[in-house]
Write a protein that holds these residues in place. Structure first.
Motif, PDB file in Angstrom:
ATOM      1  N   MET A  48      43.775  35.750  40.242  1.00 37.17           N
ATOM      2  CA  MET A  48      42.865  36.359  39.284  1.00 37.17           C
ATOM      3  C   MET A  48      42.792  37.849  39.602  1.00 37.17           C
ATOM      4  O   MET A  48      42.649  38.239  40.747  1.00 37.17           O
ATOM      5  N   THR A  49      42.876  38.640  38.576  1.00 34.37           N
ATOM      6  CA  THR A  49      42.832  40.073  38.793  1.00 34.37           C
ATOM      7  C   THR A  49      41.384  40.548  38.853  1.00 34.37           C
ATOM      8  O   THR A  49      40.467  39.880  38.372  1.00 34.37           O
ATOM      9  N   LYS A  50      41.201  41.715  39.434  1.00 35.46           N
ATOM     10  CA  LYS A  50      39.860  42.286  39.512  1.00 35.46           C
ATOM     11  C   LYS A  50      39.321  42.571  38.116  1.00 35.46           C
ATOM     12  O   LYS A  50      38.112  42.493  37.890  1.00 35.46           O
ATOM     13  N   THR A  51      40.205  42.866  37.184  1.00 32.52           N
ATOM     14  CA  THR A  51      39.777  43.115  35.803  1.00 32.52           C
ATOM     15  C   THR A  51      39.097  41.885  35.220  1.00 32.52           C
ATOM     16  O   THR A  51      38.034  41.990  34.603  1.00 32.52           O
ATOM     17  N   ILE A  52      39.678  40.738  35.432  1.00 33.72           N
ATOM     18  CA  ILE A  52      39.103  39.499  34.900  1.00 33.72           C
ATOM     19  C   ILE A  52      37.778  39.193  35.589  1.00 33.72           C
ATOM     20  O   ILE A  52      36.815  38.778  34.942  1.00 33.72           O
ATOM     21  N   ILE A  53      37.718  39.405  36.890  1.00 34.55           N
ATOM     22  CA  ILE A  53      36.470  39.175  37.623  1.00 34.55           C
ATOM     23  C   ILE A  53      35.367  40.078  37.082  1.00 34.55           C
ATOM     24  O   ILE A  53      34.239  39.636  36.860  1.00 34.55           O
ATOM     25  N   MET A  54      35.692  41.339  36.846  1.00 33.87           N
ATOM     26  CA  MET A  54      34.700  42.284  36.320  1.00 33.87           C
ATOM     27  C   MET A  54      34.298  41.947  34.888  1.00 33.87           C
ATOM     28  O   MET A  54      33.124  42.067  34.528  1.00 33.87           O
ATOM     29  N   ARG A  55      35.254  41.534  34.072  1.00 34.92           N
ATOM     30  CA  ARG A  55      34.914  41.132  32.694  1.00 34.92           C
ATOM     31  C   ARG A  55      33.953  39.950  32.708  1.00 34.92           C
ATOM     32  O   ARG A  55      33.000  39.910  31.931  1.00 34.92           O
ATOM     33  N   SER A  79      51.815  40.158  36.787  1.00 39.45           N
ATOM     34  CA  SER A  79      50.969  40.618  35.683  1.00 39.45           C
ATOM     35  C   SER A  79      50.398  39.479  34.859  1.00 39.45           C
ATOM     36  O   SER A  79      49.393  39.653  34.169  1.00 39.45           O
ATOM     37  N   VAL A  80      50.996  38.285  34.901  1.00 36.94           N
ATOM     38  CA  VAL A  80      50.486  37.146  34.121  1.00 36.94           C
ATOM     39  C   VAL A  80      49.702  36.179  34.981  1.00 36.94           C
ATOM     40  O   VAL A  80      49.149  35.203  34.479  1.00 36.94           O
ATOM     41  N   CYS A  81      49.647  36.436  36.282  1.00 37.29           N
ATOM     42  CA  CYS A  81      48.928  35.536  37.196  1.00 37.29           C
ATOM     43  C   CYS A  81      47.449  35.887  37.237  1.00 37.29           C
ATOM     44  O   CYS A  81      47.075  37.048  37.224  1.00 37.29           O
ATOM     45  N   ILE A  82      46.649  34.859  37.300  1.00 43.50           N
ATOM     46  CA  ILE A  82      45.202  35.044  37.359  1.00 43.50           C
ATOM     47  C   ILE A  82      44.746  34.641  38.746  1.00 43.50           C
ATOM     48  O   ILE A  82      45.185  33.678  39.308  1.00 43.50           O
TER      49      ILE A  82
END
Length: 113
Positions: free
Chosen positions: A1-8, A110-113
């Motif tokens: 999971m990227t930090k972007t998804i965590i922040m969203r 880039s596609v991994c979460i």
């Protein structure tokens, strides 16, 4: 999971809390971030791997069927190799507590979460 998804996710939790309890989302962001990180860490522990999922479009393109998205997300994933831009993933389905035959595929980071 990227930090972007965590922040969203954190901002979504904060906005929901603001709508429910009043005030502004910024007032709830600290608690929302703790909740979002805790969810990520729990999912990571459950999967046993730092990759807990993949973008839906990638799975659809890679395997050609939308049902694979659910199957891959429910599987136990393991990183076999890592390069600068991609992971070699071994995805093993677990049925009734018993591991089945696994599949291997390369997934860009880039596609991994």
């Amino acid at each position: 999971m990227t930090k972007t998804i965590i922040m969203r996710n954190a901002w979504k939790f904060a906005r929901n809390a603001a709508a429910k309890f009043g005030g502004e989302a910024i007032e709830y962001i600290a608690g929302a971030m703790k909740k979002s990180w805790a969810m990520y860490k729990a999912k990571q522990a459950e999967k046993g791997c730092k990759v807990i999922g993949f973008a839906e479009w990638f799975i659809d393109k890679k395997f050609g069927h939308k049902s694979m998205f659910t199957q891959i997300h429910e599987n136990k994933n393991r990183i076999k190799k890592e390069t600068k831009k991609a992971y070699l993933i071994e995805s093993t389905p677990v049925v009734n507590g018993e591991e089945q035959s696994s599949i291997e595929f390369w997934a860009p980071k880039s596609v991994c979460i």
